[in-house]
Design an enzyme around this catalytic site. Structure first.
Site, mmCIF file in Angstrom:
data_model
loop_
_atom_site.group_PDB
_atom_site.id
_atom_site.type_symbol
_atom_site.label_atom_id
_atom_site.label_comp_id
_atom_site.label_asym_id
_atom_site.label_seq_id
_atom_site.Cartn_x
_atom_site.Cartn_y
_atom_site.Cartn_z
ATOM 1 N N THR A 128 0.812 -1.221 0.000
ATOM 2 C CA THR A 128 0.000 0.000 0.000
ATOM 3 C C THR A 128 0.845 1.270 0.000
ATOM 4 O OG1 THR A 128 -1.723 -1.180 1.208
ATOM 5 C CG2 THR A 128 -1.852 1.214 1.202
ATOM 6 N N ILE A 159 1.477 -0.040 7.022
ATOM 7 C CA ILE A 159 2.215 -1.302 7.042
ATOM 8 C C ILE A 159 2.230 -1.877 8.456
ATOM 9 C CG2 ILE A 159 4.386 -2.443 6.504
ATOM 10 C CD1 ILE A 159 2.846 -1.158 4.098
ATOM 11 N N GLN A 281 -38.547 -10.564 22.592
ATOM 12 C CA GLN A 281 -38.448 -11.072 21.226
ATOM 13 C C GLN A 281 -37.414 -10.321 20.386
ATOM 14 O OE1 GLN A 281 -41.618 -10.598 17.990
ATOM 15 N NE2 GLN A 281 -41.996 -12.709 18.656
ATOM 16 N N HIS A 340 -26.197 -4.538 24.616
ATOM 17 C CA HIS A 340 -25.684 -4.054 25.902
ATOM 18 C C HIS A 340 -26.305 -2.722 26.324
ATOM 19 C CE1 HIS A 340 -22.501 -7.064 25.231
ATOM 20 N NE2 HIS A 340 -22.173 -6.914 26.492
ATOM 21 N N GLU A 365 -6.904 -5.909 3.141
ATOM 22 C CA GLU A 365 -6.889 -6.827 1.995
ATOM 23 C C GLU A 365 -7.921 -6.426 0.942
ATOM 24 O OE1 GLU A 365 -4.508 -8.923 1.846
ATOM 25 O OE2 GLU A 365 -3.883 -8.723 3.902
#
Length: 383
Positions: A128, A159, A281, A340, A365
């Site tokens: 990159t 990197i 639910q 939460h 990637e």
């Protein structure tokens, strides 16, 4: 574990080893490393003793000699506890180490693989750049031949292990822009004159996985450090990224599973209106969606791993696995925070860290858009 895969004895032992390692040596320090952006080099040395830093490397080079199913399992278990550590394990194994394993000559393999597989050395991989991103055809970092040496000038960004890495495999332009045979891969050791690292990048998530830039200022590299032939780097990188996508997919799976499990625990502990919130639910259906999509992710990843282990083409399948698993990691971690409630927005619970870490999985990637482009291209080829 949500998906009850039929594991052989070896895979079951690998899973238990990785699980116990993560619980003992990673879990107690996760938030400390995250908050300080501390890259625990000593942890990776210990992982080298367990074989986690040379998973795919044959035993003759001091590696574990395992396959992609074991690799996926190890990344899953480690990333379930800490995405940062999972990311660094993935980068070291599937990029730097695997590039040398896949394309280097025997002399280079004998020199570098034993050190990388045991984590005596930490590996980095540089493609990159600031202007071109991951577009290998548009690289501006150049290498000019001068007798038996190449003079490299330019820089790489984002990197992993740029500062702490002992050796880097770097893609550099040796021909014209856009020429698929105009890129060459070099092995460059730390301490080589003209080869330096920048400051650590302050990130949203994956904060314990070190990220920085690499700089090349008239860096002289001997021709013996070229991997394969001059001009082979672009093709090598494309082939390597097939396996790299499986790595990020497995990383995504672990993060999603960790986010799911902490949401499930909380939903079964938290009570409102005289009942567990799991019994509402909306929460129960959310948990069901999370579990289903994690299972689907793992099936895609395991399929890609099987193709890789059996030497079959895996470009489309690895892109599908990476695309789906990374998006699901973001979705599941988002739902985990929501389950939460207000506590999900605090550092007292692990949901917020999974939420921060997951986003990188849709970027590393190649973005999800790039994965869809790869998938569409492969589908068209099959018509």
């Amino acid at each position: 574990m949500i998906l009850q895969i039929q594991e052989n004895e070896q895979l079951a032992l690998v899973r238990e080893s990785a699980r116990q390692f993560a619980r003992e040596f990673i879990k107690p320090y996760v938030m400390e490393w995250d908050e300080k952006q501390y890259f625990p080099v000593e942890l990776f040395k210990k992982m080298g003793e367990y074989g986690f830093m040379g998973i795919l490397v044959p035993e003759k080079y001091n590696g574990a000699g395992l396959g992609y199913q074991e690799y996926i399992t190890i990344l899953d278990e480690i990333s379930k506890v800490c995405g940062s550590i999972g990311l660094s394990v993935a980068a070291h194994n599937s990029l730097c180490t695997n590039h040398i394993l896949s394309f280097a000559n025997e002399e280079q393999k004998e020199k570098y693989l034993p050190k990388l597989a045991t984590a005596e050395w930490i590996g980095a991989w540089g493609l990159t750049e600031t202007g071109s991103g991951s577009d290998a055809g548009g690289l501006t970092t150049t290498a000019v031949r001068e007798d038996d040496y190449f003079i490299i000038n330019g820089s790489k960004t984002f990197i992993t292990h740029a500062i702490s890495g002992d050796v880097a495999v770097v893609m550099v332009r040796t021909g014209e822009k856009g020429d698929k045979h105009g890129v060459t891969a070099f092995i460059i050791e730390k301490g080589t004159p003209g080869f330096t690292a920048g400051k650590k990048i302050d990130k949203l998530g994956m904060r314990a996985s070190e990220t920085a830039s690499l700089f090349f200022d008239n860096c002289r590299v001997h021709k013996s450090q070229v991997i394969g032939e001059v001009g082979d780097g672009f093709v090598q990188a494309l082939k390597l990224l097939d396996g790299g996508r499986i790595s990020i997919a497995a990383l995504s799976l672990g993060i999603a599973r960790g986010a799911y499990e902490c949401a499930l625990r909380y939903a079964n502990e938290r009570e409102q209106f005289q009942q567990k919130i799991f019994d509402f639910q909306d929460v129960g259906f959310t948990i069901a969606d999370m579990a289903t999509k994690i299972d689907a992710s793992e099936l895609l990843i395991r399929r890609a791993g099987h193709l890789k282990d059996t030497g079959q083409k895996v470009t489309k399948e690895s892109a599908m696995a990476k695309y789906y698993a990374s998006e699901i990691a973001v979705e599941v971690s988002n739902h985990s925070v929501q389950v939460h409630g207000g506590y999900g927005f605090t550092k007292d619970y692990p949901a917020e860290k999974y939420f921060r870490d997951a986003k990188l999985c849709t970027i590393g990637e190649g973005t999800s858009a790039i994965q869809k482009m790869v998938i569409a291209r492969e589908i068209k080829r099959d018509i």
